[in-house]
Design an enzyme around this catalytic site. Structure first.
Site, PDB file in Angstrom:
ATOM      1  N   SER A  55     -15.436   1.229   3.087  1.00  0.00           N
ATOM      2  CA  SER A  55     -15.624   1.697   4.501  1.00  0.00           C
ATOM      3  C   SER A  55     -15.193   0.842   5.263  1.00  0.00           C
ATOM      4  O   SER A  55     -15.902  -0.230   5.729  1.00  0.00           O
ATOM      5  CB  SER A  55     -17.389   2.096   4.669  1.00  0.00           C
ATOM      6  OG  SER A  55     -17.415   2.460   6.043  1.00  0.00           O
ATOM      7  N   GLU A  56     -13.645   0.953   5.651  1.00  0.00           N
ATOM      8  CA  GLU A  56     -13.010  -0.149   6.277  1.00  0.00           C
ATOM      9  C   GLU A  56     -13.954  -0.066   7.680  1.00  0.00           C
ATOM     10  O   GLU A  56     -14.029  -1.335   8.627  1.00  0.00           O
ATOM     11  CB  GLU A  56     -11.696   0.290   6.518  1.00  0.00           C
ATOM     12  CG  GLU A  56     -10.806   0.098   5.154  1.00  0.00           C
ATOM     13  CD  GLU A  56     -10.974   1.226   4.406  1.00  0.00           C
ATOM     14  OE1 GLU A  56     -11.591   2.094   4.838  1.00  0.00           O
ATOM     15  OE2 GLU A  56     -10.427   0.955   3.341  1.00  0.00           O
ATOM     16  N   HIS A  75       0.764   3.560   1.090  1.00  0.00           N
ATOM     17  CA  HIS A  75       0.633   2.235   0.581  1.00  0.00           C
ATOM     18  C   HIS A  75       1.683   1.389   0.983  1.00  0.00           C
ATOM     19  O   HIS A  75       1.971   0.298   0.459  1.00  0.00           O
ATOM     20  CB  HIS A  75       0.307   2.111  -0.713  1.00  0.00           C
ATOM     21  CG  HIS A  75      -0.919   3.071  -1.053  1.00  0.00           C
ATOM     22  ND1 HIS A  75      -0.626   4.088  -1.265  1.00  0.00           N
ATOM     23  CD2 HIS A  75      -2.313   2.773  -1.230  1.00  0.00           C
ATOM     24  CE1 HIS A  75      -2.107   4.810  -1.569  1.00  0.00           C
ATOM     25  NE2 HIS A  75      -2.970   3.580  -1.759  1.00  0.00           N
TER      26      HIS A  75
END
Lengths: 403, 348
Positions: free
Chosen positions: B76-77, B146
């Site tokens: 959970s950034e 990414h």
């Protein structure tokens, strides 16, 4: 409506193309997309295909000749269809512009507008412009070596280096401020002429005794008396020059940006002094005119110049210029080339003199001093002397002028 | 330099974090799998970590400093970045790791709406000694989610500094400088540079943030590059040198605030500018540099300013397309031909 065949733009920097081979002849029937001719630019060759089906009506640019990008090189249309007059006329004889750059009204509208817009803006980098301003260098005539043919610092420095080497002409370096529009044009044009050509002037006398007798004789015999100036000295001189130019096609030419172009028609400029400057109206196709037509044209153009009613087309496309200072009692002078022309004839004051005849008698003679300036880049001294002699021979043998 | 052999970019980051944590016990790390293996019994009993981060950058730090200072967080950034902002404003010096900068959306609010504004909104009474480590960069065949480069986007936020190191030496000195800094510093590591080796002093040192570096001096042309594009710039300069053109190569190092003085000074000398950036061109660093130069150095420009960037697309996955996506020495030479052409000698 006939369809134009245009020179395509094959690369960013292409400005003109050469027609290498015409695969079709005038009158041939062609299908749309069929090979018409091959053109080449500096780097590549390209097959031009027919933009429409029909008949090849006209070839405007012959094999081996150059034409600017987007210029028509020929026309396709229905059999025997007429070609739009203005367009055809332009491509036949379209020498580069002279003194006053005026909008080209000739080539089909939208394309010519685009072309003018593309060429009229001078591309120069901010740095180059600043250096030019610091040194009061007029860069309008410089050729850029940067991308998109942009003038860069290197081009300005090269021009400045050349200017330093050139003989002292720096005081006139910035001909602009405080001058009227026409004066500015003349200032720029004269400076460009002296900076970009190798001018040399030859001077000699021509014996007009026979011509004046011929003129008097004709005048007396023709009724009603000629009223169109067809026997004026100016008209006779113009005719003599036309004949000499026709016999010497290498003199009837333009030289611009390293490009030397001989021109078929003699488009004769006549320098007309005005209160606020000087203008050179041009008589198009002067070689085709009789003395009467030439006299009428001269009268009309000189009057229009003095009244300020010349249009841009009237001083465009000259191939040679005559200028006269005889009325101010000048004998010889060094006329300045009206670039891109490569020759200009200066006429001095007619003088009565005594000379020895073939029989060693002292006789009265009328002699006209002529000063002929030419661009030594293109024309050698001997060639120039021979050309001047042709004019002299024409004047000394006046029957030649009416043949 | 006391160390004999060169070490990798990745080892350098680890060393810098280690030295920062040893020097100041307010420094701590937070992120996903920084240590790993928290619930694995034999590792817990032996005080060992597992992966040590998705790339292994933080391997070995947990055993040395404990799970209190190397915190593995839930995925959970938003929660851990929010915790980091709170910790920073209340006196700690957190170094959270955002695994890929492409995930910034999850936690941008904590930086954009809170962290970057606190010092300003509290009249200068709050400081924000927060260093966000993250990774960027295409070329690893890691696909669009990414592989992006969003340092420019983060650098557009007032109150946020953004550093993009190119060499191992700079990586260490800049990371330590970032951790010492009392503002949010995003420290953006190019994951494709992790294996690059270079000489790095063993001892603690800093490299100033906001200072560009001239990697090669030249007189004809300025090339400003960011991150691994500096290597492209150097290849371009090598190629041009063979043709008699001397390019000056500038490593921007800091994207925000970028070093205007160094860039302007160079352009005033050379008159020409190429900017190489692997981020997208729209509203971005390369575009900002071009605008400032056009404004501040207009009268010195001897050609148009050229920006050579990635196209305005996500990073492609296919290897061949990904290589096409990145600026290369060849594409730079081709695209910048317009301003290089009149530097070369005129061919007779």
């Amino acid at each position: 409506m006939a369809t134009e065949i245009l020179i395509p733009k094959l690369g960013l920097t292409m400005t003109e193309g050469t027609v290498d081979v015409w695969d079709k002849a005038v009158g041939d029937q062609v299908a749309s997309g069929e090979l018409l001719c091959t053109i080449s630019s500096e780097k590549l060759t390209y097959d031009v295909e027919a933009p429409a089906a029909g008949y090849l009506l006209k070839i405007c640019v012959a094999e081996g000749e150059d034409a600017p990008v987007k210029a028509p090189i020929g026309f396709i249309g229905a059999e025997n269809e007429a070609i739009p007059e203005t367009t055809a006329a332009t491509t036949e004889a379209a020498p580069p512009a002279t003194a006053a750059p005026a909008p080209e009204q000739t080539i089909a509208q939208s394309q010519s507008e685009a072309a003018v817009a593309a060429t009229s803006r001078i591309l120069i980098t901010p740095l180059a412009r600043k250096i030019a301003a610091d040194h009061q260098l007029d860069y309008a005539q410089l050729k850029g070596t940067g991308g998109n043919q942009r003038i860069t610092k290197r081009d300005i420095l090269a021009a400045l280096a050349q200017k330093d080497l050139a003989p002292a002409e720096t005081p006139a370096a910035a001909p602009a401020a405080g001058l009227s529009g026409m004066r500015q044009q003349i200032a720029r044009h004269m400076l460009t002429s002296l900076q970009t050509t190798a001018q040399l002037t030859l001077q000699r006398k021509v014996d007009l005794t026979a011509l004046l007798a011929f003129k008097a004789d004709l005048k007396a015999k023709i009724t009603p008396p000629p009223a169109d100036g067809q026997l004026s000295l100016t008209t006779l001189l113009a005719r003599a020059v036309c004949l000499a130019l026709q016999a010497t096609p290498e003199m009837n030419a333009n030289y611009q940006d390293g490009q030397y172009t001989k021109i078929a028609d003699v488009n004769l400029g006549i320098a007309v002094g005005l209160d606020n400057g000087l203008i050179v109206p041009v008589i198009q196709k002067a070689q085709t005119m009789t003395l009467t037509q030439l006299g009428q044209q001269l009268k009309a153009k000189i009057a229009a110049a003095q009244n300020g009613t010349l249009t841009a087309a009237d001083y465009h496309g000259g191939t040679f210029t005559i200028t006269n200072l005889g009325h101010e009692n000048i004998e010889y002078f060094t006329p300045v080339l009206n670039t891109p022309e490569i020759g200009i004839l200066g006429v001095g004051a007619l003088a009565q003199t005594l000379k020895l005849s073939e029989n060693n008698d002292v006789v009265a003679a009328s002699e006209l001093p002529l000063s002929f300036t030419f661009d030594h880049q293109i024309i050698d001294g001997q060639q120039a002397a021979q050309f001047l002699d042709r004019i002299a021979v024409n004047l000394q043998n006046p029957y030649q002028l009416i043949l | 330099m006391s160390r004999k052999s060169n070490i990798t970019f990745m080892q350098v980051i680890n060393e810098a974090l280690d030295q920062a944590m040893a020097k100041d016990d307010r420094v701590f790390l937070m992120g996903e799998d920084l240590a790993g293996g928290a619930t694995v019994k034999h590792l817990a009993e032996a005080n060992q970590d597992a992966w040590g981060g998705v790339f292994g950058v933080t391997k070995g730090l947990m055993p040395k400093y404990g799970r209190q200072r190397v915190i593995d967080t839930p995925i959970s950034e938003m929660s851990y970045m929010g915790a980091a902002v709170g910790a920073a404003v209340t006196g700690l010096r957190p170094v959270p790791e955002l695994m890929f900068n492409d995930f910034i959306g999850y936690c941008l609010d904590t930086i954009l709406a809170q962290g970057s504004k606190m010092r300003y909104m509290f009249g200068g009474k709050a400081s924000m000694p927060l260093t966000v480590r993250t990774t960027h960069g295409a070329g690893a065949n890691a696909a669009a989610q990414h592989s992006g480069s969003y340092y420019g986007l983060l650098g557009a936020i007032p109150g946020v500094k953004v550093v993009v190191p190119t060499t191992p030496y700079d990586a260490k000195g800049l990371l330590l400088a970032a951790i010492e800094d009392n503002n949010i510093v995003v420290f953006s590591e190019d994951k494709t540079l992790y294996g690059v080796k270079g000489p790095v002093p063993e001892e603690y040192y800093t490299v100033p943030i906001g200072k560009a570096q001239i990697k090669r001096a030249g007189t004809d042309l300025t090339i400003v590059a960011i991150g691994k594009m500096v290597f492209v710039a150097q290849a371009v300069a090598d190629q041009l040198a063979k043709e008699g053109v001397e390019a000056e190569v500038i490593d921007l190092v800091t994207v925000a605030p970028w070093d205007q003085a160094t860039v302007l000074q160079s352009v005033q000398k050379t008159g020409r500018l190429i900017i190489i950036d692997e981020a997208q061109p729209h509203n971005n660093t390369a575009t900002d540099i071009a605008a400032v130069v056009a404004d501040q150095a207009f009268d010195y420009l001897d050609g148009p300013v050229k920006r050579i960037t990635a196209p305005n697309t996500p990073v492609p996955f296919a290897t061949n397309l990904e290589q096409l996506y990145l600026p290369s020495a060849q594409s730079v030479l081709t695209e910048a031909q317009e301003i290089i052409t009149d530097l070369k000698p005129i061919k007779a």
